[in-house]
Scaffold this motif. Structure first.
Motif, PDB file in Angstrom:
ATOM      1  N   ASP A 174       0.819  -1.206   0.000  1.00  0.00           N
ATOM      2  CA  ASP A 174       0.000   0.000   0.000  1.00  0.00           C
ATOM      3  C   ASP A 174       0.854   1.258   0.000  1.00  0.00           C
ATOM      4  N   ILE A 175       1.840   1.320   0.891  1.00  0.00           N
ATOM      5  CA  ILE A 175       2.675   2.530   0.939  1.00  0.00           C
ATOM      6  C   ILE A 175       3.534   2.639  -0.319  1.00  0.00           C
ATOM      7  N   GLU A 176       3.959   1.489  -0.867  1.00  0.00           N
ATOM      8  CA  GLU A 176       4.743   1.522  -2.102  1.00  0.00           C
ATOM      9  C   GLU A 176       3.906   2.052  -3.258  1.00  0.00           C
ATOM     10  N   ARG A 177       2.633   1.644  -3.324  1.00  0.00           N
ATOM     11  CA  ARG A 177       1.740   2.160  -4.361  1.00  0.00           C
ATOM     12  C   ARG A 177       1.542   3.655  -4.218  1.00  0.00           C
ATOM     13  N   TYR A 178       1.375   4.118  -2.982  1.00  0.00           N
ATOM     14  CA  TYR A 178       1.217   5.559  -2.742  1.00  0.00           C
ATOM     15  C   TYR A 178       2.459   6.321  -3.197  1.00  0.00           C
ATOM     16  N   LEU A 179       3.637   5.848  -2.823  1.00  0.00           N
ATOM     17  CA  LEU A 179       4.868   6.540  -3.189  1.00  0.00           C
ATOM     18  C   LEU A 179       5.056   6.566  -4.703  1.00  0.00           C
ATOM     19  N   THR A 180       4.782   5.450  -5.357  1.00  0.00           N
ATOM     20  CA  THR A 180       4.910   5.397  -6.818  1.00  0.00           C
ATOM     21  C   THR A 180       4.004   6.421  -7.474  1.00  0.00           C
ATOM     22  N   GLY A 181       2.802   6.578  -6.932  1.00  0.00           N
ATOM     23  CA  GLY A 181       1.869   7.563  -7.468  1.00  0.00           C
ATOM     24  C   GLY A 181       2.344   8.991  -7.300  1.00  0.00           C
ATOM     25  N   HIS A 182       3.303   9.207  -6.424  1.00  0.00           N
ATOM     26  CA  HIS A 182       3.860  10.546  -6.212  1.00  0.00           C
ATOM     27  C   HIS A 182       5.294  10.652  -6.720  1.00  0.00           C
ATOM     28  N   GLY A 183       5.689   9.717  -7.577  1.00  0.00           N
ATOM     29  CA  GLY A 183       6.990   9.804  -8.217  1.00  0.00           C
ATOM     30  C   GLY A 183       8.163   9.399  -7.352  1.00  0.00           C
ATOM     31  N   VAL A 184       7.913   8.663  -6.271  1.00  0.00           N
ATOM     32  CA  VAL A 184       8.998   8.215  -5.386  1.00  0.00           C
ATOM     33  C   VAL A 184       9.152   6.712  -5.546  1.00  0.00           C
ATOM     34  N   ARG A 185      10.353   6.271  -5.898  1.00  0.00           N
ATOM     35  CA  ARG A 185      10.607   4.846  -6.104  1.00  0.00           C
ATOM     36  C   ARG A 185      11.206   4.256  -4.833  1.00  0.00           C
ATOM     37  N   LEU A 186      10.472   3.355  -4.199  1.00  0.00           N
ATOM     38  CA  LEU A 186      10.955   2.714  -2.981  1.00  0.00           C
ATOM     39  C   LEU A 186      11.853   1.530  -3.284  1.00  0.00           C
ATOM     40  N   GLY A 187      11.527   0.770  -4.323  1.00  0.00           N
ATOM     41  CA  GLY A 187      12.326  -0.393  -4.660  1.00  0.00           C
ATOM     42  C   GLY A 187      12.387  -1.377  -3.499  1.00  0.00           C
ATOM     43  N   ARG A 188      13.597  -1.765  -3.148  1.00  0.00           N
ATOM     44  CA  ARG A 188      13.793  -2.696  -2.040  1.00  0.00           C
ATOM     45  C   ARG A 188      14.166  -1.964  -0.761  1.00  0.00           C
ATOM     46  N   GLY A 189      13.773  -0.701  -0.692  1.00  0.00           N
ATOM     47  CA  GLY A 189      14.066   0.103   0.482  1.00  0.00           C
ATOM     48  C   GLY A 189      13.271  -0.335   1.707  1.00  0.00           C
ATOM     49  N   ARG A 190      13.517   0.369   2.798  1.00  0.00           N
ATOM     50  CA  ARG A 190      12.922   0.004   4.085  1.00  0.00           C
ATOM     51  C   ARG A 190      11.914   1.062   4.520  1.00  0.00           C
ATOM     52  N   VAL A 191      10.827   0.627   5.153  1.00  0.00           N
ATOM     53  CA  VAL A 191       9.819   1.544   5.689  1.00  0.00           C
ATOM     54  C   VAL A 191       9.565   1.201   7.154  1.00  0.00           C
ATOM     55  N   LEU A 192       9.737   2.193   8.024  1.00  0.00           N
ATOM     56  CA  LEU A 192       9.369   2.056   9.428  1.00  0.00           C
ATOM     57  C   LEU A 192       8.056   2.793   9.650  1.00  0.00           C
ATOM     58  N   MET A 193       7.154   2.188  10.399  1.00  0.00           N
ATOM     59  CA  MET A 193       5.842   2.769  10.657  1.00  0.00           C
ATOM     60  C   MET A 193       5.650   2.962  12.160  1.00  0.00           C
ATOM     61  N   LEU A 194       5.288   4.181  12.554  1.00  0.00           N
ATOM     62  CA  LEU A 194       4.939   4.488  13.946  1.00  0.00           C
ATOM     63  C   LEU A 194       3.419   4.538  14.028  1.00  0.00           C
ATOM     64  N   THR A 195       2.829   3.714  14.895  1.00  0.00           N
ATOM     65  CA  THR A 195       1.379   3.577  14.879  1.00  0.00           C
ATOM     66  C   THR A 195       0.895   2.933  16.163  1.00  0.00           C
ATOM     67  N   GLN A 196      -0.409   2.880  16.298  1.00  0.00           N
ATOM     68  CA  GLN A 196      -1.036   2.039  17.308  1.00  0.00           C
ATOM     69  C   GLN A 196      -1.477   0.745  16.650  1.00  0.00           C
ATOM     70  N   ALA A 197      -1.311  -0.366  17.349  1.00  0.00           N
ATOM     71  CA  ALA A 197      -1.820  -1.643  16.870  1.00  0.00           C
ATOM     72  C   ALA A 197      -3.285  -1.788  17.258  1.00  0.00           C
ATOM     73  N   ARG A 198      -3.971  -2.691  16.580  1.00  0.00           N
ATOM     74  CA  ARG A 198      -5.331  -3.039  16.999  1.00  0.00           C
ATOM     75  C   ARG A 198      -5.253  -3.701  18.370  1.00  0.00           C
ATOM     76  N   SER A 199      -6.017  -3.199  19.319  1.00  0.00           N
ATOM     77  CA  SER A 199      -5.969  -3.709  20.688  1.00  0.00           C
ATOM     78  C   SER A 199      -7.386  -3.900  21.213  1.00  0.00           C
ATOM     79  N   LEU A 200      -7.662  -5.070  21.704  1.00  0.00           N
ATOM     80  CA  LEU A 200      -8.980  -5.401  22.243  1.00  0.00           C
ATOM     81  C   LEU A 200     -10.088  -5.067  21.242  1.00  0.00           C
ATOM     82  N   GLY A 201      -9.823  -5.409  19.986  1.00  0.00           N
ATOM     83  CA  GLY A 201     -10.830  -5.285  18.937  1.00  0.00           C
ATOM     84  C   GLY A 201     -10.991  -3.907  18.333  1.00  0.00           C
ATOM     85  N   HIS A 202     -10.126  -2.957  18.673  1.00  0.00           N
ATOM     86  CA  HIS A 202     -10.319  -1.588  18.187  1.00  0.00           C
ATOM     87  C   HIS A 202      -8.970  -0.973  17.828  1.00  0.00           C
TER      88      HIS A 202
END
Length: 259
Positions: A72-100
């Motif tokens: 998904d993020i690779e598709r987004y970047l490609t659509g904005h002219g950024v080539r990720l290739g075999r690069g690395r992506v770190l994501m800061l987020t909340q995980a799903r917890s107790l169903g939410h």
């Protein structure tokens, strides 16, 4: 300093400060995950109710086509002219917890195959089920800015500019987002955190210290919204889908403080 699950947990303190049309602030404590999109943690079955990383929670709608978070993020970047290739992506987020799950802000740090910074993606979610991404160019201090073109709070119209300081975290997490509108700075959000290697002990400690973490974020935001509404703050309706964003007057261009 990833733990046995290849991820990092940050115990966090989030502060929101609204300065116009009246001053309001609130604080919230919780925890966030920093994960590699190529190595999303799969927890032991007894702990999965506390943290799951499902594609539908972090990937944009692809018209029925199932995508992984990485695709998904690779598709987004490609659509904005950024080539990720075999690069690395770190994501800061909340995980799903107790169903939410609910993430006011998810941040992606993208590097190319050589490990050089490609860009940062700031993904904003609102309480109406919408999400929007802002693409920021690489910067040594994590600085970037973008026109605001997504409805977030009913107490702000869709205008102004975001000025962000989103450096890739290490042992400390230090994020700042300012909203600049005509007349000056209207809103500031900061997230500060301390890293712990993600493993069973760290997760159980975080979950016991901050129970129902994703539910708490959703409820806290709604509670603050009710307080603002009861205080008489005017509500700005959501603009219709596809409506052009109004042109802004220039906003201040002073440097964004990093602390």
């Amino acid at each position: 300093m990833p733990g046995p699950w290849g991820a990092v947990l940050y115990e966090t303190r989030t502060i929101h400060v609204r300065t116009t049309p009246r001053t309001r602030s609130f604080r919230h404590r919780g925890y966030l995950w920093l994960v590699d999109l190529d190595r999303l943690p799969t927890l032991p079955r007894p702990l999965r109710p506390l943290a799951r990383f499902l594609p539908r929670d972090h990937a944009q709608d692809a018209g029925g086509e199932p995508l992984t978070c990485r695709q998904d993020i690779e598709r987004y970047l490609t659509g904005h002219g950024v080539r990720l290739g075999r690069g690395r992506v770190l994501m800061l987020t909340q995980a799903r917890s107790l169903g939410h799950v609910f993430n006011p802000l998810t941040v992606y740090w993208c590097r190319d195959e050589a490990g050089l910074p490609l860009c940062t993606v700031a993904e904003v979610h609102n309480t109406y089920g919408g999400r929007h991404r802002y693409l920021l160019p690489p910067d040594p201090e994590g600085r970037g800015e973008s026109v605001k073109d997504f409805y977030v709070s009913p107490f702000f119209p869709v205008d102004g500019r975001y000025r962000m300081v989103l450096p890739e975290p290490g042992s400390r997490l230090h994020l700042t987002v300012h909203l600049e509108r005509r007349g000056g700075r209207a809103f500031t959000a900061t997230v500060r955190g301390t890293a712990r290697p993600a493993g069973p002990a760290a997760l159980l400690r975080a979950a016991l210290t901050h129970p129902f973490p994703t539910w708490a974020v959703s409820l806290h935001i709604r509670y603050q919204g009710i307080r603002l509404w009861l205080s008489g703050l005017p509500v700005h309706p959501r603009p219709p889908a596809g409506r052009p964003r109004p042109t802004d007057e220039p906003v201040p261009t002073e440097e964004v403080p990093t602390r």
